[in-house]
Structure formats: structure tokens, C-alpha cells
Design a protein around this motif. Structure first.
Motif, PDB file in Angstrom:
ATOM      1  N   GLN A 432      55.815  96.781  34.636  1.00 35.42           N
ATOM      2  CA  GLN A 432      56.257  95.538  35.258  1.00 35.42           C
ATOM      3  C   GLN A 432      57.471  94.984  34.526  1.00 35.42           C
ATOM      4  OE1 GLN A 432      53.280  92.448  34.924  1.00 35.42           O
ATOM      5  NE2 GLN A 432      52.993  92.777  32.739  1.00 35.42           N
ATOM      6  N   THR A 434      58.508  91.317  34.783  1.00 37.61           N
ATOM      7  CA  THR A 434      58.077  90.092  35.471  1.00 37.61           C
ATOM      8  C   THR A 434      59.244  89.165  35.792  1.00 37.61           C
ATOM      9  OG1 THR A 434      57.548  89.138  33.303  1.00 37.61           O
ATOM     10  CG2 THR A 434      55.745  90.144  34.538  1.00 37.61           C
ATOM     11  N   HIS A 435      60.310  89.191  35.002  1.00 33.21           N
ATOM     12  CA  HIS A 435      61.428  88.277  35.294  1.00 33.21           C
ATOM     13  C   HIS A 435      62.069  88.602  36.640  1.00 33.21           C
ATOM     14  CE1 HIS A 435      64.012  91.595  33.825  1.00 33.21           C
ATOM     15  NE2 HIS A 435      64.989  90.997  34.486  1.00 33.21           N
ATOM     16  N   GLY A 437      60.166  90.057  39.077  1.00 27.94           N
ATOM     17  CA  GLY A 437      59.060  90.230  40.017  1.00 27.94           C
ATOM     18  C   GLY A 437      58.810  91.676  40.350  1.00 27.94           C
ATOM     19  N   PHE A 439      57.071  95.363  40.052  1.00 27.05           N
ATOM     20  CA  PHE A 439      55.835  96.060  39.709  1.00 27.05           C
ATOM     21  C   PHE A 439      55.955  97.485  40.248  1.00 27.05           C
ATOM     22  CE2 PHE A 439      55.084  91.572  40.245  1.00 27.05           C
ATOM     23  CZ  PHE A 439      54.496  91.229  39.035  1.00 27.05           C
ATOM     24  N   ARG A 528      59.855  84.074  42.902  1.00 24.03           N
ATOM     25  CA  ARG A 528      59.545  85.352  42.271  1.00 24.03           C
ATOM     26  C   ARG A 528      58.342  85.995  42.947  1.00 24.03           C
ATOM     27  NH1 ARG A 528      59.783  83.976  36.869  1.00 24.03           N
ATOM     28  NH2 ARG A 528      62.001  84.445  37.044  1.00 24.03           N
ATOM     29  N   GLN A 530      54.982  87.647  43.096  1.00 24.37           N
ATOM     30  CA  GLN A 530      53.850  87.447  42.194  1.00 24.37           C
ATOM     31  C   GLN A 530      52.809  88.549  42.395  1.00 24.37           C
ATOM     32  OE1 GLN A 530      53.753  85.003  39.909  1.00 24.37           O
ATOM     33  NE2 GLN A 530      55.690  84.104  40.597  1.00 24.37           N
ATOM     34  N   LEU A 531      52.222  88.976  41.297  1.00 22.78           N
ATOM     35  CA  LEU A 531      51.197  90.012  41.363  1.00 22.78           C
ATOM     36  C   LEU A 531      49.843  89.408  41.726  1.00 22.78           C
ATOM     37  CD1 LEU A 531      50.546  93.022  40.906  1.00 22.78           C
ATOM     38  CD2 LEU A 531      49.974  92.432  38.539  1.00 22.78           C
ATOM     39  N   THR A 552      51.131  92.192  46.128  1.00 25.62           N
ATOM     40  CA  THR A 552      51.972  91.098  45.659  1.00 25.62           C
ATOM     41  C   THR A 552      52.134  90.070  46.772  1.00 25.62           C
ATOM     42  OG1 THR A 552      53.903  92.420  46.324  1.00 25.62           O
ATOM     43  CG2 THR A 552      53.294  92.465  44.000  1.00 25.62           C
TER      44      THR A 552
END
Length: 835
Positions: A432, A434-435, A437, A439, A528, A530-531, A552
Motif C-alpha cells: 500500500q 496510503t498517501h 490511496g 493498494f 483519498r 479508502q481500504l 475500497t
């Protein structure tokens, strides 16, 4: 003592140590100290790579010295001056560049080249004490100092510069960062011999140290007062700030400007602690796209070494090791063919930065940072042993927009004496960022052939250099990135501004024709991705060798006409070492009346063919032109969603049946035909469109120049209860003889619940039931003897109907035939069982 008081004490200790060390230093000391010369000369004598580097480096500099000695006037006359503004017998002002967009400008390149020659001459003077090198460096420095001092720097707070009145960001790297290094190497020579050749009078004149000091302070001040925070700009400008500060002879001024980097920045400049704050955990990256993010780590690693050499008491490497620790992080998002996933302005190709690894190793070695030496020692060793990295190569002088670092390789690096295991690290199944988004999932084949590897990702998020992409995805197969993000070409072009950066250039869903970015970075801000659920979780061990998935969600609420909630399930299913497919389930619903949703998918290739004989498409050139004439304002207002760039548009009437389609790829250099087969579950109120989108940047030749075939599926009304549900199968077979044969919908009371996929693998039929529904929803089928509570599962049978395996990616209970299965622990929601 409270925390505030403790911070003050620490701050005073840092500042005092900076002042204390600087009072005893004699030049040079920015890159290397006079007392280190013996060590460098011994290295050149005893270490083969250093000896080879020195010989090549000296030969390159001596070529310039020959021209200089022949005629200093003719040599220096090649520096771009503004001769129309020359005062009698004086050095003319340097040429200014009002427009810095054209990166191939000859005059700009010449300015850059002469500064690098000046540094090289300074280094050779340091090593040989040959005064010819020193005088050449002094003459170049004099020409630039006197050519600058006559010009008024910009007072514009944003990006105003000196020679580049509107682009200090560029100037700081290619001019501001170089001048102080020349001075540092020849300052003692200047003190003894103040003569410099004047291009204006064509004779020797006095070198003005006072003017040089004014230039250094001006460049330091420009860095402090120009630019902006929260992006990579501050780091890109940092070598101009710090090296000019170190070139100042006034101790109080030097301390003043160093403080802006070491302690506290300004409204226009982030300090080192501000940058380091982005790296909270080992492996975190600077939150931008690939080359920009890694550039921050590369620049800062060198800066940590430079300042800790200047003052060892600072111990910046120990304090901020997480920054260099991130340098190899981008390798973890490589596709099996070596390219990397792409989002925002990031590039597809990413060259392994072995020279930066070397610097990180050096920092770790000098300061006893085991995390750096154990990580980067093997990486540098692997690069050297594989001949991918050669320390001995000097190469051409840089024409890029970067500070000049080449001599640091000789001055700083040492042999790696430790023995390291250079076996390549196995990349994780999932990861991931995350910044952004992002995955991702990968499944490398046991054949170790990149053509058999599978990899995909879902992503989308606001960042500097980010795109308004929505919840995007890419798909890899057959040795290539097939389902592609458009990437980016030249900045400020219409294509970049009003297509590449916008929703239509991505594999996403556009809502009501109105999905857009708003706010944040240049008004391209999006929420963003999101998971919701993922198996395996990032960097963790997978429960199954063949299956993985992500779920997501995304809120498309920028502007005021989309107002949509979205959810995407993307699964990777391997069916053999050479075959597999992707499952994409995209749900989208809007709060607006008369909603409609357009699912976009771009695939490199020659054309898209819909295979249903009764699916008729007709020319529909006006379908995506509604926003073509919207007023565009740079970095403020765009022609969202960007699909007015689509050409050869052809659409169907409403078509409710399942659809089969194929993208054909036949022009790659290896002459192998490739296909991406699509199995699309039908629904009411669906329309199908095929278009030719703009070419995809950095696609394999010739597809980097050809239009990109693209599919658009429009769902009138919500696309939630019956989402866009597509299976993608990359295959070398046009008829898919070794792969998927049929795909059917699983449903309950008319609502989508998943797929039934029948494949033929090496002559054997397998049947897979793929369930994709909401968290903790229930799917029951008496016909299949199946009951499942959870969101994602795969049940695989052989052609005789016997159970092969059950995979639960996210769930709490499954009952199939005689088998009742639950996770081992109540907190677990994933498991895999073979039968």
C-alpha cells in the motif's frame, strides 16, 4: 522541566554547536575539508574504481583547460551574457530567461555547463594544487558574480528568481547551488591572488570577494523568501539555501540562513524537521508521485551527509534516518517487467538509484546507523556485481535540472568491505501507498517469466503532482501493463491540463458527466481511496497461493453535480502458472436526480471489438463534447472530466445482455499477438461505447504514439445494486482455448451477487463461484448448496463437480455441500482450504 523548556535547550545546543564548529573551519569545507585531501589521494591510489574515476574526471577537465589556456577570453565568451547592456570595459550582465519552459535552450545549457566546469576545476585544484585549475575556476566565478550583481532579483514572493525571474525553483538547482561550491574550493587561492580575467576589458582585474558574498546571500535569501511549503520545492531549493549559507564568511549570517534549514523554515520554505515529519514510520515515503518523492529522499540524504560532515555534533543522519531508509521503497511497486505502477505525474519507468543507495550506505557507515547499512549494503553490492552500477563512471556533465553532485562520488565514497548476501528480496504479494490511496496485488509465476506474472492496483488520492483520477486501477499481464493510466507528457499543454490530469484519462467511473477535482493542489483535489478489506493485508502473508482481493471505497463529491458514493472490489485469480484473470466490481450511486454512471477502461492495443453479433454501434461524435468549450484557466478551471479528447466515438442503443469484448495488441516488438478478453455482466439501461483515447505516455512502442482503444459503459440510474461487473483475462490466445470459456451472473432476487466462471486449463475444466457482496451480507443458493456470510469468497470445483478449494477473502462463515468452514480465530475474516 516541561517539554517546551526541553525543546529550547535542545535548540540552543544545536545552534551553539553550529556556531562553534564554524569558527575553526578553513576553506574548503562545504564538500570536503583540506585535512581530508590525503585520504582522498590514497583512495585514488589504492581503490581501482576511484583511480578509474579520477583518470576519466581529470581527462574531462583537462579538455576544458586546453581551451581555457589557449584563450581565456574566447573560452569565457561562450557564457551567455547580455552584451546589449554592457558598460564600458566591464563584465556584461548575464543573460536572463523570462521563459524557462523550453528545457533544450542552448544558452541555459551553456550557463549550466560552465558552472560545472568551475566546480570540476575547483576539485582538481584541491587534489593537485595546480594553479591553472584554480585560475580557470576563479575566472568563471568572477564572470558569474559580476554578471549577476548588476541585475535586480525578482521581488515576487511565489517563484521569482534572479536570472530566471519567474522560476527560482529551476535557478536554485542549476545556478544557485553551484556558485558557492566553486568559491569554497578556490577561496584560499583568491585570498593570495585576487586577480581574475575580465571578459569585458579582456584583461586581469581584481576579484571582488564582497560582490561574491552579496551573491551568496542573495541566493540564500531567494530560497528563504520564494517558493512554497508542503511540497518537494523546499527540498529542491535546499542546496542553494544551505551551500550559499556555508559560503558566507560572516558567521552570524551563515548561522541565520542555516537556521532556516535546520530549525525553522518560513512561509515559503520548509525546514528539515518539516520535511522529516512526513516520514513517521520506517518505509514511509514523501507523499508525492514516484520521481518527485524519491527525489526528496535522494537530495535530503546528501544534505544530511553534507551537514553532518560540516558539524558532526548535529548527528542529523541518526535523527532523520527514515528519509534515506525510504530510498528503495519505490522498487516495491514494480510490475514483473520492471516498470512501476503509475499515478499522478509519476513516470512508468523508474531507474534504480544506486548512487543514492551508496550515499545512504555511507551515511549509515559514518554514523553507525545499522538500519541503513544492512539495507543498502546488499543493494549497492548487488548493483556493482551485476554491473548495473559502476562507481568508476564519470559520464557527461549533467544537462538536467539538478544540483551538480558528480565529484562527490570521488570525494565521499569508500570501498564496501563488508560481505553482503545479494539475493534479491522477494516482493510482497500486496502493498500500500496510503498517501495515494494505492493498494496493490501481485502474483508472480513459478515459471519466473515476467509474461506469466499478474499484478494490479486500485488507487486515487490528493497529493502534490496528483491527478483527479477518481478510484483508478491498472492491470498487468503478458509482460506488459495492459489496462493503463494515461500518465503525463509535457506540462502546461492542453492534453496534460485537460485530459491526463482528469477523470477521463483513468480507469474509473465518471458520475453524471461531472466528476472533477476541486481545491487542494492546483484545484485538482479529490478524496483519498479508502481500504475496506484486503487479503492479504499489505505486506502480510497470503492465505492462498492463487487468490487475493481488495475492497475500497471513494467519495466523489467535488464540484456539485456528481455527489456519488463508490465501492470497488478488485480480485486477482490465478488458475495456473501461466493463466489467470482479474475480477472488477465497481458500485456507484449518486444523490443527484437523473443519475448516470460511465465506467471507463483504457487498454493499449490496436482496437476494441465487441463480440456480440447483435450489439450494434453507431457513430456518436457528440457524446462526450458537452464540456469541450468550458473556459480553461491555468491551475484553476479545467474542462472536466476531459473526455472531449475521445475520437472515433461509436455507441450502442440500450443493451441488457452479457457482453464479451476483446482488445487486440499485435504491434509490439516481440511480434507476439496479445489479447485482453473482457466478460461483462449485463444489466438493464446499459449503453456501450468504444472510443480512441489519446496515446498513452511511456507505453511500449509503438503504442506510446498511437491512440488508446477505450471502452465506456454507461449505466442509466444507480450502479450499486447491479454494479459494473467485469472479468479481464490477458491471453496470448485469441479464442482463449486455455482459459475462461464462459462467465455467468450469480444473483438473488435480481441483485448481483457474483460470477460463475468456467475455465479450461490444460484441457481440464474448472468451475469457480466468485461471491462479491456487502460486508456480512448473506448469499444462499439451494441449487449450489451454498451459504456464505461475508463480502468475498471463491469456491473452485473440478469438471466432475468435486471441490478443489475454498477461499474466503473476507467473511465469517461458509457452508458448501457438506463442508462448513469458519476462520480459526473470531477476529480473523480470511482463510483458505484445499480438498
Amino acid at each position: 522541566m516541561n517539554s517546551f523548556a526541553k525543546n529550547i535547550v535542545v535548540l540552543l545546543l544545536v545552534l551553539n554547536s553550529v556556531v562553534g564548529v564554524s569558527q575553526n573551519l578553513q576553506r574548503p569545507f562545504i564538500w570536503v575539508k583540506q585535512e581530508e585531501k590525503g585520504q582522498v589521494l590514497k583512495k585514488i591510489e589504492t581503490q581501482p574504481w576511484a583511480n578509474s574515476f579520477y583518470k576519466e574526471f581529470k581527462q574531462r577537465v583537462d579538455g576544458d583547460i586546453l581551451l581555457y589556456k589557449k584563450s581565456p577570453g574566447e573560452f569565457l565568451n561562450k557564457i551567455p551574457f547580455d552584451w546589449s547592456k554592457q558598460k564600458a570595459d566591464s563584465t556584461p550582465p548575464l543573460k536572463r530567461f523570462e521563459n524557462s519552459v523550453n528545457e533544450n535552450n542552448t544558452d541555459r545549457s551553456l550557463q549550466n555547463k560552465f558552472l560545472q566546469i568551475g566546480i570540476d576545476c575547483g576539485v582538481m585544484y584541491f587534489l593537485t594544487e595546480d594553479k591553472t585549475y584554480a585560475q580557470c575556476a576563479v575566472d568563471i566565478l568572477h564572470a558569474f558574480v559580476e554578471g549577476l550583481i548588476q541585475i535586480q532579483p525578482s521581488t515576487e514572493k511565489g517563484n521569482g528568481g534572479w536570472l530566471y525571474p519567474t522560476d527560482h525553483l529551476r535557478e536554485a538547482r542549476i545556478i544557485g547551488a553551484q556558485l558557492p561550491i566553486i568559491y569554497d574550493f578556490v577561496a584560499t587561492y583568491i585570498d593570495k591572488n585576487r586577480k581574475a580575467f575580465s571578459i569585458g576589458s579582456q584583461k586581469n582585474t581584481n576579484f571582488s570577494v564582497e560582490n561574491a558574498q552579496k551573491v551568496f546571500e542573495t541566493y540564500a535569501q531567494l530560497a528563504v523568501e520564494h517558493g512554497h511549503t508542503g511540497s518537494n520545492w523546499s527540498v529542491l531549493e535546499s542546496f542553494s539555501l544551505v551551500q550559499n549559507a556555508l559560503a558566507l564568511n560572516d558567521e552570524s549570517l551563515r548561522k541565520k540562513y542555516l537556521d532556516f534549514y535546520l530549525v525553522k523554515g518560513t512561509e515559503q520554505q520548509d525546514a528539515l524537521p518539516d520535511v522529516a515529519h512526513k516520514y513517521k514510520n520506517d518505509g514511509d515515503v514523501y507523499p508525492e508521485t514516484s520521481q518527485y518523492s524519491n527525489g526528496v529522499a535522494e537530495f535530503t540524504t546528501r544534505m544530511l551527509i553534507l551537514l553532518d560532515r560540516y558539524n558532526p555534533d548535529l548527528k542529523l543522519g541518526q535523527k532523520y534516518y527514515k528519509i534515506p531508509f525510504s530510498l528503495d521503497r519505490w522498487n516495491s511497486i514494480r510490475y514483473p517487467n520492471g516498470e512501476i505502477i503509475r499515478f499522478g505525474d509519476g513516470h512508468r519507468h523508474f531507474e534504480t538509484p544506486y548512487d543514492a543507495y551508496d550515499m545512504a550506505y555511507l551515511l549509515g557507515k559514518k554514523e553507525g546507523i545499522t538500519k541503513l547499512t544492512t539495507k543498502f549494503g546488499p543493494l549497492v553490492t548487488e548493483g556493482i556485481q551485476s554491473k548495473k552500477y559502476d562507481r568508476a563512471t564519470v559520464g557527461k556533465r549533467s544537462g538536467g535540472i539538478s544540483p551538480y553532485f558528480t565529484p562527490l562520488q570521488l570525494l565521499w565514497l569508500e570501498d564496501i568491505k563488508e560481505s553482503y548476501d545479494v539475493n534479491q528480496t522477494t516482493l510482497p504479494r500486496t502493498d500500500q501507498f496510503t498517501h495515494a490511496g494505492v493498494f496493490l496485488q501481485r502474483n508472480l509465476s513459478s515459471t519466473k517469466n515476467p509474461e506469466d506474472g499478474l499484478m494490479c492496483f486500485v488507487g486515487g488520492g490528493q497529493m502534490v503532482h496528483g491527478h483527479a483520477s477518481g478510484m483508478d486501477m491498472e492491470l498487468y499481464g503478458l509482460g506488459q501493463v495492459l489496462g493503463v493510466d494515461n500518465g503525463r507528457g509535457a506540462y502546461r499543454t492542453d492534453l496534460h491540463e485537460n485530459y491526463s490530469r482528469l477523470f477521463a484519462a483513468h480507469n474509473t467511473v465518471v458520475v453524471n458527466g461531472a466528476s472533477q477535482g476541486e481545491g487542494d493542489w492546483v484545484n485538482l483535489g479529490i478524496n483519498r481511496t479508502q481500504l475496506v478489506a484486503m487479503e492479504p493485508k499489505p505486506l502480510e502473508t497470503a492465505v492462498s497461493p492463487n487468490y487475493s482481493f481488495t475492497r475500497t471505497n471513494f467519495l466523489d463529491d467535488r464540484g456539485d453535480k456528481a455527489e456519488a458514493t463508490q465501492e470497488r472490489t478488485l480480485a486477482l485469480v490465478r488458475t495456473s502458472p501461466t493463466t489467470g484473470y482479474y475480477v472488477d466490481v465497481f458500485r456507484s450511486k449518486s444523490a443527484m436526480p437523473n443519475e448516470y454512471h460511465d465506467y471507463l477502461y483504457h487498454n493499449i492495443g490496436d482496437e476494441l471489438q465487441f463480440l456480440n453479433k447483435d450489439l450494434t454501434l453507431k457513430p456518436d461524435e457528440n457524446r462526450f463534447q458537452e464540456n469541450a468549450n468550458v473556459k480553461y484557466v491555468y491551475n484553476k478551471n479545467y474542462k472536466n472530466p476531459g473526455w472531449h479528447f475521445f475520437k472515433k466515438v461509436a455507441s450502442s442503443e440500450v443493451y441488457s445482455k452479457d457482453v464479451n469484448a476483446t482488445f487486440e495488441i499485435s504491434k509490439l516488438q516481440d511480434k507476439k499477438n496479445r489479447f485482453m478478453h473482457l466478460y461483462i455482466l449485463g444489466n438493464k439501461e446499459r449503453e456501450y461505447t468504444k472510443v480512441m483515447a489519446p496515446h498513452t505516455f511511456e507505453a511500449p512502442k509503438p503504442y506510446d504514439k498511437l491512440p488508446t482503444p477505450t471502452m465506456v459503459i454507461r449505466q442509466k440510474g444507480e450502479a450499486w445494486s447491479n454494479p459494473f461487473a467485469v472479468i479481464y483475462e490477458p491471453s496470448f490466445d485469441e479464442k482463449s482455448d486455455n482459459g475462461i470459456q464462459t462467465v455467468e451472473k450469480l444473483e438473488t432476487a435480481g441483485l448481483f451477487k457474483g460470477f460463475k466462471v468456467v475455465s479450461k486449463i490444460k484441457g481440464q475444466k474448472i468451475i469457480q463461484y466468485i461471491i462479491s457482496q456487502g460486508t456480512n451480507e448473506i448469499f444462499e443458493s439451494k441449487e449450489l448448496k451454498l451459504s456464505f456470510i461475508g463480502s468475498f469468497a471463491i469456491i473452485t470445483l473440478n469438471e466432475s463437480g468435486e471441490l478443489n478449494n475454498i477461499y474466503v477473502g473476507d467473511g465469517q462463515y461458509i457452508h458448501f455441500d457438506k463442508h462448513i468452514l469458519k476462520p480459526k480465530q473470531p477476529t480473523d475474516r480470511s482463510f483458505y482450504v484445499e480438498f
